[in-house]
Design a protein around this motif. Structure first.
Motif, short mmCIF file in Angstrom:
data_model
loop_
_atom_site.label_atom_id
_atom_site.label_comp_id
_atom_site.label_asym_id
_atom_site.label_seq_id
_atom_site.Cartn_x
_atom_site.Cartn_y
_atom_site.Cartn_z
N PRO A 59 -37.00 -33.94 64.73
CA PRO A 59 -35.86 -33.19 64.47
C PRO A 59 -35.65 -33.46 62.77
O PRO A 59 -36.04 -34.47 62.30
CB PRO A 59 -34.71 -33.95 65.11
CG PRO A 59 -35.10 -35.16 65.36
CD PRO A 59 -36.67 -35.15 65.66
N VAL A 60 -35.03 -32.46 62.19
CA VAL A 60 -34.79 -32.72 60.70
C VAL A 60 -33.81 -33.69 60.45
O VAL A 60 -32.70 -33.77 61.15
CB VAL A 60 -34.00 -31.13 60.33
CG1 VAL A 60 -33.68 -31.45 58.74
CG2 VAL A 60 -35.17 -29.97 60.26
N LYS A 61 -33.87 -34.61 59.59
CA LYS A 61 -33.09 -35.82 59.26
C LYS A 61 -31.61 -34.78 58.65
O LYS A 61 -31.70 -34.53 57.70
CB LYS A 61 -33.51 -36.58 58.48
CG LYS A 61 -32.62 -38.07 58.14
CD LYS A 61 -33.17 -39.07 57.03
CE LYS A 61 -32.47 -39.99 56.72
NZ LYS A 61 -32.98 -41.18 55.85
N PRO A 62 -30.71 -35.12 59.33
CA PRO A 62 -29.24 -34.45 58.81
C PRO A 62 -28.86 -35.15 57.40
O PRO A 62 -28.98 -36.28 57.18
CB PRO A 62 -28.34 -34.75 59.76
CG PRO A 62 -28.68 -35.84 60.59
CD PRO A 62 -30.46 -35.70 60.78
N GLN A 63 -28.28 -34.44 56.69
CA GLN A 63 -27.68 -34.60 55.40
C GLN A 63 -26.30 -35.34 55.71
O GLN A 63 -25.79 -35.05 56.66
CB GLN A 63 -27.77 -33.71 54.38
CG GLN A 63 -28.85 -32.79 54.05
CD GLN A 63 -28.65 -31.93 53.03
OE1 GLN A 63 -27.52 -31.34 52.72
NE2 GLN A 63 -29.73 -31.31 52.26
N ILE A 64 -25.82 -36.19 54.60
CA ILE A 64 -24.56 -36.75 54.84
C ILE A 64 -23.54 -35.66 54.65
O ILE A 64 -23.74 -34.73 53.79
CB ILE A 64 -24.48 -37.98 53.73
CG1 ILE A 64 -25.28 -39.08 54.12
CG2 ILE A 64 -22.84 -38.43 53.88
CD1 ILE A 64 -25.47 -40.16 53.13
N VAL A 65 -22.49 -35.77 55.65
CA VAL A 65 -21.64 -34.87 55.47
C VAL A 65 -20.27 -35.13 54.74
O VAL A 65 -20.02 -36.27 55.07
CB VAL A 65 -21.22 -33.95 56.93
CG1 VAL A 65 -19.98 -33.21 56.96
CG2 VAL A 65 -22.44 -33.62 57.65
N VAL A 66 -19.87 -34.49 53.98
CA VAL A 66 -18.75 -35.02 52.89
C VAL A 66 -17.51 -34.21 52.91
O VAL A 66 -17.86 -32.86 53.42
CB VAL A 66 -19.13 -35.42 51.36
CG1 VAL A 66 -20.17 -36.15 51.36
CG2 VAL A 66 -19.57 -33.88 50.71
#
Length: 246
Positions: A59-66
């Motif tokens: 899976p694509v490593k999710p970006q941090i959500v801000v």
């Protein structure tokens, strides 16, 4: 872009004195600054469902959500009038008002102890982009507030002396920005003492160039030393500036 910053607190009783000192230091008249701030919480990760092209089985490593922070400059005459948040038009003639700016700020880097250093972006929002924030499946409205104060420029240091105003309380919990800005005297101070925050910041384009970081840091420290005896500029608790969605 990265921002280096220091912060200080000014009691309301010393506001005029500090304002005059900053005007002398910056050799300019204070620029009155009102800003409207909207905070939204993203409900979806941009990487959700994306395929990892390099490693299809991973899976694509999710970006941090801000949290999404929208900011728009106001004039004193804007208060007490209709002012839809998700609109690019000003009332009374269809003239373009100041644009909404999407501001994102990373968690400050832990390596820097004597100042705040963090990545930041500012993007001018189009009318089409603003409409996404009205979609309750994509974003959840968190809060809105006003800042009032003055702004100065001293060499490369941007100085913002301000305090935060809270919208008048409503009978029902607020689920969207108000479409009418109340009169200025209807707002209440988030800090009942009336204290002001002094933010001094320098921005650089390339964090990887140590010479830029050093030059910006040195200029900020010179300003801190210049203001000794007037205001204590310091670094707040790092995680108090955390904008990540939990």
């Amino acid at each position: 872009m990265h921002e280096l910053a220091l912060y200080g607190q000014i009691p309301s009783t010393r506001y005029e004195q500090v304002l005059n000192i900053l005007a002398g230091v910056a050799a300019m008249k204070p620029q009155t600054a009102y800003e409207r701030h909207l905070i939204y919480k993203p409900l979806r990760n941009r990487d959700e469902g994306r395929v990892n092209k390099k490693f299809p089985n991973r899976p694509v490593k999710p970006q941090i959500v801000v949290h999404q922070h929208l900011v728009r400059e106001l004039a004193e005459g804007d208060f007490g009038k209709e002012s839809p948040a998700i609109s690019a038009k000003a009332e009374g003639g269809g003239v373009e008002s100041a644009p909404w700016i999407l501001r994102t700020q990373d968690v400050p880097e832990p390596e820097t102890k004597n100042l705040v250093l963090r990545g930041t972006t500012e993007t001018v929002m189009s009318s089409e982009s603003l409409q996404h924030y009205a979609d309750s499946s994509m974003y959840s409205f968190v809060a809105e507030y006003i800042t009032e104060g003055h702004r100065f420029i001293h060499k490369d240091v941007v100085i913002h002396l301000h305090r935060i105003l809270r919208f008048p309380a409503q009978a029902e919990p607020q689920s969207a920005p108000q479409n009418v800005l109340p009169p200025l005297d209807a707002f209440t101070l988030i800090d009942p003492s009336g204290a002001f925050v002094l933010e001094a910041a320098v921005r650089i384009d390339d964090r990887t160039k140590q010479s830029l970081v050093s030059a910006a840091s040195e200029e900020l420290m010179r300003f801190r030393d210049l203001m000794k005896g007037v205001v204590e500029l310091k670094t707040p608790e790092r995680l108090a500036l955390d904008t990540r969605v939990r």
